[in-house]
Write a protein that holds these residues in place. Structure first.
Motif, PDB file in Angstrom:
ATOM      1  N   LEU A  10      63.710  20.863 -21.182  1.00 18.91           N
ATOM      2  CA  LEU A  10      65.160  20.749 -21.000  1.00 18.91           C
ATOM      3  C   LEU A  10      65.857  22.050 -21.367  1.00 18.91           C
ATOM      4  CD1 LEU A  10      67.424  18.875 -20.155  1.00 18.91           C
ATOM      5  CD2 LEU A  10      67.517  18.021 -22.498  1.00 18.91           C
ATOM      6  N   GLU A  11      65.412  22.681 -22.453  1.00 14.33           N
ATOM      7  CA  GLU A  11      66.029  23.948 -22.881  1.00 14.33           C
ATOM      8  C   GLU A  11      65.715  25.090 -21.916  1.00 14.33           C
ATOM      9  OE1 GLU A  11      65.560  27.136 -26.470  1.00 14.33           O
ATOM     10  OE2 GLU A  11      65.553  25.013 -27.010  1.00 14.33           O
ATOM     11  N   GLN A  12      64.483  25.143 -21.437  1.00 14.93           N
ATOM     12  CA  GLN A  12      64.062  26.248 -20.579  1.00 14.93           C
ATOM     13  C   GLN A  12      64.541  26.113 -19.135  1.00 14.93           C
ATOM     14  OE1 GLN A  12      62.310  29.133 -21.428  1.00 14.93           O
ATOM     15  NE2 GLN A  12      62.792  28.405 -23.481  1.00 14.93           N
ATOM     16  N   TYR A  13      64.558  24.867 -18.610  1.00 12.99           N
ATOM     17  CA  TYR A  13      64.790  24.666 -17.182  1.00 12.99           C
ATOM     18  C   TYR A  13      65.989  23.778 -16.845  1.00 12.99           C
ATOM     19  CZ  TYR A  13      60.092  26.573 -16.935  1.00 12.99           C
ATOM     20  OH  TYR A  13      58.990  27.378 -17.060  1.00 12.99           O
ATOM     21  N   GLY A  14      66.512  23.049 -17.806  1.00 15.57           N
ATOM     22  CA  GLY A  14      67.591  22.115 -17.522  1.00 15.57           C
ATOM     23  C   GLY A  14      67.031  20.758 -17.145  1.00 15.57           C
ATOM     24  N   PRO A  15      67.897  19.840 -16.690  1.00 15.12           N
ATOM     25  CA  PRO A  15      67.456  18.462 -16.445  1.00 15.12           C
ATOM     26  C   PRO A  15      66.550  18.274 -15.233  1.00 15.12           C
ATOM     27  CG  PRO A  15      69.759  18.731 -15.849  1.00 15.12           C
ATOM     28  CD  PRO A  15      69.328  20.005 -16.507  1.00 15.12           C
ATOM     29  N   ARG A  16      66.510  19.241 -14.349  1.00 14.92           N
ATOM     30  CA  ARG A  16      65.615  19.134 -13.197  1.00 14.92           C
ATOM     31  C   ARG A  16      65.035  20.494 -12.876  1.00 14.92           C
ATOM     32  NH1 ARG A  16      69.831  18.044  -8.243  1.00 14.92           N
ATOM     33  NH2 ARG A  16      70.835  20.072  -8.312  1.00 14.92           N
ATOM     34  N   LEU A  17      63.803  20.472 -12.370  1.00 14.52           N
ATOM     35  CA  LEU A  17      63.099  21.696 -12.032  1.00 14.52           C
ATOM     36  C   LEU A  17      62.960  21.795 -10.524  1.00 14.52           C
ATOM     37  CD1 LEU A  17      61.952  20.693 -14.939  1.00 14.52           C
ATOM     38  CD2 LEU A  17      60.273  22.468 -14.553  1.00 14.52           C
ATOM     39  N   SER A  18      63.243  22.959  -9.999  1.00 19.18           N
ATOM     40  CA  SER A  18      63.061  23.214  -8.572  1.00 19.18           C
ATOM     41  C   SER A  18      61.578  23.475  -8.290  1.00 19.18           C
ATOM     42  CB  SER A  18      63.884  24.438  -8.154  1.00 19.18           C
ATOM     43  OG  SER A  18      63.354  25.602  -8.762  1.00 19.18           O
ATOM     44  N   THR A  46      58.627  13.799  -7.372  1.00 16.46           N
ATOM     45  CA  THR A  46      59.716  14.688  -6.985  1.00 16.46           C
ATOM     46  C   THR A  46      60.694  13.922  -6.108  1.00 16.46           C
ATOM     47  OG1 THR A  46      58.579  15.487  -5.000  1.00 16.46           O
ATOM     48  CG2 THR A  46      58.226  16.743  -7.040  1.00 16.46           C
ATOM     49  N   TYR A  47      61.876  14.484  -5.966  1.00 15.82           N
ATOM     50  CA  TYR A  47      62.888  13.881  -5.102  1.00 15.82           C
ATOM     51  C   TYR A  47      63.631  14.989  -4.379  1.00 15.82           C
ATOM     52  CZ  TYR A  47      66.110  15.145  -8.866  1.00 15.82           C
ATOM     53  OH  TYR A  47      66.825  15.832  -9.807  1.00 15.82           O
ATOM     54  N   SER A  48      64.243  14.620  -3.259  1.00 15.39           N
ATOM     55  CA  SER A  48      64.974  15.578  -2.446  1.00 15.39           C
ATOM     56  C   SER A  48      66.467  15.330  -2.600  1.00 15.39           C
ATOM     57  CB  SER A  48      64.562  15.416  -0.988  1.00 15.39           C
ATOM     58  OG  SER A  48      65.214  16.361  -0.187  1.00 15.39           O
ATOM     59  N   ALA A  55      62.062  17.974  -9.508  1.00 15.22           N
ATOM     60  CA  ALA A  55      61.364  17.033 -10.379  1.00 15.22           C
ATOM     61  C   ALA A  55      62.170  16.953 -11.671  1.00 15.22           C
ATOM     62  CB  ALA A  55      59.946  17.505 -10.677  1.00 15.22           C
ATOM     63  N   SER A  56      62.284  15.765 -12.235  1.00 15.99           N
ATOM     64  CA  SER A  56      63.014  15.638 -13.493  1.00 15.99           C
ATOM     65  C   SER A  56      62.167  16.206 -14.628  1.00 15.99           C
ATOM     66  CB  SER A  56      63.350  14.176 -13.782  1.00 15.99           C
ATOM     67  OG  SER A  56      62.187  13.466 -14.145  1.00 15.99           O
TER      68      SER A  56
END
Length: 79
Positions: A10-18, A46-48, A55-56
């Protein structure tokens, strides 16, 4: 799943990762991730959204923790 893993992601990438962030984190080519997602073989859900795939951080943390457990011989299966 480990709260420490979740907090780090969460700290490095936020709530979702591309896909690009997943590729960097997992050391896999973006094209490989896209191919596995298309083949329904990618181990992380993953979701679009808006034509982009994400991905969460919780799904990624669950996968990483499962891989850590498997590597340590705890017999847990990957997500």
């Amino acid at each position: 799943m480990s709260l420490l893993t979740q907090a780090y992601l969460l700290e490095q990438y936020g709530p979702r990762l591309s896909v690009a962030q997943l590729a960097s984190l997992l050391d896999i080519a973006e094209g490989t991730i896209r191919n596995q997602v298309s083949a329904r073989a990618f181990p992380i859900h993953t979701y679009s959204e808006g034509g982009r795939r994400f991905a969460s951080y919780q799904a990624v943390a669950e996968y990483l923790d499962a891989m850590d457990s498997a590597a340590r011989g705890r017999g847990l299966k990957a997500a």
